[in-house]
Structure formats: C-alpha cells, structure tokens
Design a protein around this motif. Structure first.
Motif, PDB file in Angstrom:
ATOM      1  N   GLU A  70      13.725  13.131  35.305  1.00 53.14           N
ATOM      2  CA  GLU A  70      12.686  13.136  34.269  1.00 53.14           C
ATOM      3  C   GLU A  70      11.880  11.846  34.336  1.00 53.14           C
ATOM      4  O   GLU A  70      12.444  10.744  34.404  1.00 53.14           O
ATOM      5  CB  GLU A  70      13.330  13.287  32.894  1.00 53.14           C
ATOM      6  CG  GLU A  70      12.340  13.334  31.745  1.00 53.14           C
ATOM      7  CD  GLU A  70      13.022  13.530  30.410  1.00 53.14           C
ATOM      8  OE1 GLU A  70      12.386  13.250  29.378  1.00 53.14           O
ATOM      9  OE2 GLU A  70      14.205  13.947  30.392  1.00 53.14           O
ATOM     10  N   LEU A  71      10.557  11.977  34.291  1.00 53.22           N
ATOM     11  CA  LEU A  71       9.662  10.836  34.368  1.00 53.22           C
ATOM     12  C   LEU A  71       9.122  10.501  32.986  1.00 53.22           C
ATOM     13  O   LEU A  71       8.691  11.382  32.234  1.00 53.22           O
ATOM     14  CB  LEU A  71       8.490  11.141  35.314  1.00 53.22           C
ATOM     15  CG  LEU A  71       7.462  10.029  35.510  1.00 53.22           C
ATOM     16  CD1 LEU A  71       8.074   8.880  36.304  1.00 53.22           C
ATOM     17  CD2 LEU A  71       6.229  10.576  36.218  1.00 53.22           C
ATOM     18  N   SER A  72       9.135   9.212  32.648  1.00 50.13           N
ATOM     19  CA  SER A  72       8.527   8.724  31.411  1.00 50.13           C
ATOM     20  C   SER A  72       7.708   7.492  31.763  1.00 50.13           C
ATOM     21  O   SER A  72       8.254   6.402  31.962  1.00 50.13           O
ATOM     22  CB  SER A  72       9.593   8.368  30.372  1.00 50.13           C
ATOM     23  OG  SER A  72       9.001   7.833  29.202  1.00 50.13           O
ATOM     24  N   GLY A  73       6.410   7.671  31.885  1.00 51.82           N
ATOM     25  CA  GLY A  73       5.564   6.576  32.352  1.00 51.82           C
ATOM     26  C   GLY A  73       5.894   6.259  33.802  1.00 51.82           C
ATOM     27  O   GLY A  73       5.743   7.107  34.676  1.00 51.82           O
ATOM     28  N   GLU A  74       6.356   5.036  34.030  1.00 51.39           N
ATOM     29  CA  GLU A  74       6.740   4.635  35.382  1.00 51.39           C
ATOM     30  C   GLU A  74       8.259   4.651  35.568  1.00 51.39           C
ATOM     31  O   GLU A  74       8.744   4.235  36.624  1.00 51.39           O
ATOM     32  CB  GLU A  74       6.213   3.224  35.673  1.00 51.39           C
ATOM     33  CG  GLU A  74       4.706   3.106  35.615  1.00 51.39           C
ATOM     34  CD  GLU A  74       4.232   1.673  35.693  1.00 51.39           C
ATOM     35  OE1 GLU A  74       5.086   0.776  35.906  1.00 51.39           O
ATOM     36  OE2 GLU A  74       3.019   1.417  35.540  1.00 51.39           O
ATOM     37  N   ILE A  75       8.996   5.129  34.577  1.00 51.73           N
ATOM     38  CA  ILE A  75      10.455   5.119  34.629  1.00 51.73           C
ATOM     39  C   ILE A  75      10.980   6.501  34.980  1.00 51.73           C
ATOM     40  O   ILE A  75      10.659   7.491  34.314  1.00 51.73           O
ATOM     41  CB  ILE A  75      11.060   4.657  33.286  1.00 51.73           C
ATOM     42  CG1 ILE A  75      10.505   3.297  32.883  1.00 51.73           C
ATOM     43  CG2 ILE A  75      12.582   4.609  33.383  1.00 51.73           C
ATOM     44  CD1 ILE A  75      10.778   2.200  33.881  1.00 51.73           C
ATOM     45  N   ILE A  76      11.805   6.577  36.030  1.00 51.99           N
ATOM     46  CA  ILE A  76      12.421   7.836  36.443  1.00 51.99           C
ATOM     47  C   ILE A  76      13.898   7.801  36.088  1.00 51.99           C
ATOM     48  O   ILE A  76      14.567   6.781  36.274  1.00 51.99           O
ATOM     49  CB  ILE A  76      12.222   8.081  37.970  1.00 51.99           C
ATOM     50  CG1 ILE A  76      12.644   9.496  38.352  1.00 51.99           C
ATOM     51  CG2 ILE A  76      12.925   7.030  38.804  1.00 51.99           C
ATOM     52  CD1 ILE A  76      11.691  10.569  37.929  1.00 51.99           C
ATOM     53  N   VAL A 107      16.456  -1.642  38.082  1.00 50.98           N
ATOM     54  CA  VAL A 107      17.335  -0.841  37.234  1.00 50.98           C
ATOM     55  C   VAL A 107      16.985  -1.095  35.768  1.00 50.98           C
ATOM     56  O   VAL A 107      17.025  -2.239  35.303  1.00 50.98           O
ATOM     57  CB  VAL A 107      18.819  -1.185  37.478  1.00 50.98           C
ATOM     58  CG1 VAL A 107      19.711  -0.352  36.562  1.00 50.98           C
ATOM     59  CG2 VAL A 107      19.189  -0.956  38.940  1.00 50.98           C
ATOM     60  N   HIS A 108      16.643  -0.044  35.025  1.00 49.76           N
ATOM     61  CA  HIS A 108      16.379  -0.166  33.601  1.00 49.76           C
ATOM     62  C   HIS A 108      17.576   0.280  32.771  1.00 49.76           C
ATOM     63  O   HIS A 108      17.706  -0.127  31.617  1.00 49.76           O
ATOM     64  CB  HIS A 108      15.145   0.651  33.210  1.00 49.76           C
ATOM     65  CG  HIS A 108      13.859  -0.067  33.456  1.00 49.76           C
ATOM     66  ND1 HIS A 108      12.943  -0.331  32.469  1.00 49.76           N
ATOM     67  CD2 HIS A 108      13.336  -0.607  34.592  1.00 49.76           C
ATOM     68  CE1 HIS A 108      11.913  -0.993  32.971  1.00 49.76           C
ATOM     69  NE2 HIS A 108      12.127  -1.160  34.264  1.00 49.76           N
ATOM     70  N   ARG A 109      18.419   1.129  33.326  1.00 49.52           N
ATOM     71  CA  ARG A 109      19.643   1.548  32.656  1.00 49.52           C
ATOM     72  C   ARG A 109      20.629   2.019  33.705  1.00 49.52           C
ATOM     73  O   ARG A 109      20.246   2.606  34.711  1.00 49.52           O
ATOM     74  CB  ARG A 109      19.367   2.693  31.658  1.00 49.52           C
ATOM     75  CG  ARG A 109      20.592   3.095  30.836  1.00 49.52           C
ATOM     76  CD  ARG A 109      20.269   4.219  29.868  1.00 49.52           C
ATOM     77  NE  ARG A 109      20.105   5.490  30.562  1.00 49.52           N
ATOM     78  CZ  ARG A 109      19.634   6.597  29.988  1.00 49.52           C
ATOM     79  NH1 ARG A 109      19.243   6.558  28.719  1.00 49.52           N
ATOM     80  NH2 ARG A 109      19.526   7.723  30.674  1.00 49.52           N
TER      81      ARG A 109
END
Length: 266
Positions: free
Chosen positions: A215-221, A237-239
C-alpha cells in the motif's frame, strides 16, 4: 497458525520495532543471545577451571543468563513468526532451536536452585548438561542465519545496476502507482509522484516480499507481508520489523525510457 497469532499480537508497531531491532539497524535477537550464551557458558567454564571459593560468581552469571532469556526468546519468536514465506524446513529448525534453548534454561535454572541449596556438585553437573544442550541450540541458531538466511538482508547480494540502465518505457509508469520492473535481474519498484521519479529495490530487505504489491501513502510504501514501511525517495526504514533500508536509485527519463542506477559510491 501459531506464527499468525504471534504476528497479530506483536504488531506492526512500537513493540514489534523494539524487539526486531529496527532502532538498532540490526536484528536484536542475535545480540541478546550473546548475553545468554556468554553468561551460561562462562558459568560452566568457571565450574571447570575454578572460580571463587564459594561459587558465587557462577551463580551470578547463571542469574544474568536467566534474566536475559525472556527478552531473547521474545525476539526470537518474533523473527520465527515472520519466516512463513521461507522453506517450511526453516520453521521446523526454528522450533527445535527454541526447544533446545528451553531445555538449557531448565537445566541452568535447576543448577542455580541446587547451588543455592548448598548442593554445588549437583549444580555443576546440571550446568554441564545445560551447556551441552545450549551448544546444540546455538548451532541450530547459526544454521538458521548463515545457511538458511533468516534475518539476513534480502538485498545484500543484489543491489542493482551501477550504470544507467533502461527499466521500462515512460508510458508504462502511471502517476502514484507502484510499478514493478526487472532491471538486469534486479526487481525494482518504480514510482511517479507529482512529477518526480523514485526507484527502490522491490524485494523487502526483511523477508523478501514484493514491495510493489504493498500500500502506498505519499512516498511511503508498506510491505504487504509484515508491515515494514520504507521511503520510496531514499529507501529509509519508517517502520519495522525491517532493520535495513532498501537500496535506492537515481532515476531519469531519456528518449521515452525510464533509466536508473545506484548512486555513485564514495
């Protein structure tokens, strides 16, 4: 079924990130195993080679290993639960690894009880048995990591092309839709977002799932398998539970084609 329950209980979220080692940039379980194995092995070595006269040093080392066992096991169970996409043999080896370590815990705990009751000879014998079982469990842990690749960075040996290489036609890359391409045998996620082009390795560094299916949210996959999140801009890494960023590429359009390469090193 057990793995699914563990994943449901642990995250994704702060707890999952903490015990996975996302904050550390390295899987946490191997780090913690050194505390358990080191403490218990040191206790047995003192028994064998001679330590202090009253045996308190060995007792304290056993206590340290027992105290470190629970968080070590929790981190290990978390890693084990995320291995469902691998060969089923990985799961079986992981179960035997965990069972061996549990037996070692029982033996060292029994050794500590015997020592505290004044039966040092029995305590030494139980610890020796614990060390033998612990060695077997440690061997299986090394096999899981080094031979079966559990916890290894899934992009380490396939980062991508170092020179500008065509990926797909420009017309094949729609706006705000993660698109998978294979560039010189390397799977790549391509993204066109508000006129900018981004590209990161499509194989999740955590367990190898295809990020372009996420799932894509803005630039975060978000990885569809375990919920790790990465920036499509730089692969950060964001999460977790991922601990290693995705290889990110320089991207350009040339003569109606999308081309990419790894950033120059050095």
């Amino acid at each position: 079924a057990v793995g699914k329950r563990v994943r449901g209980f642990l995250g994704p979220g702060l707890l999952k990130d903490a015990i996975s080692g996302t904050w550390l940039g390295h899987a946490l379980h191997p780090v913690l195993t050194d505390v358990v194995i080191g403490s218990w092995t040191s206790a047995s070595l003192l028994d064998l080679l001679g330590g202090d006269d009253d045996g308190r040093a060995s007792e304290r080392l056993i206590m340290v290993g027992i105290a470190a066992y629970a968080p070590t096991a929790l981190a290990g169970v978390s890693d084990w639960a995320d291995s469902e996409i691998a060969d089923p043999g990985v799961r079986r080896v992981g179960l035997v690894h965990a069972a061996s370590n549990s037996v070692a815990l029982s033996l060292y705990a029994s050794s500590l009880v015997a020592r505290l009751r004044g039966d040092r000879g029995r305590g030494v014998a139980l610890a020796a048995g614990g060390a033998a079982v612990l060695g077997a469990g440690g061997f299986l842990g090394g096999h899981l990591t080094l031979a079966q690749g559990v916890g290894a960075n899934q992009t380490a040996f396939d980062e991508g092309p170092e020179d500008w290489t065509p990926a797909i036609d420009s017309a094949e890359l729609p706006e705000a839709a993660p698109t998978r391409a294979v560039v010189e045998d390397t799977p790549v996620l391509l993204l066109r977002e508000r006129g900018e082009l981004f590209a990161v390795h499509d194989r999740c560094s955590h367990r190898g799932c295809s990020l372009s299916d996420g799932e894509l949210s803005g630039e975060i996959i978000t990885c569809p398998c375990h919920g790790s999140q990465f920036s499509c801009r730089d692969g950060a890494v964001h999460r977790g539970p991922a601990t290693v960023p995705q290889p990110a590429y320089e991207v350009r359009e040339s003569a109606g084609r999308i081309e990419l390469r790894l950033p120059p090193r050095g």
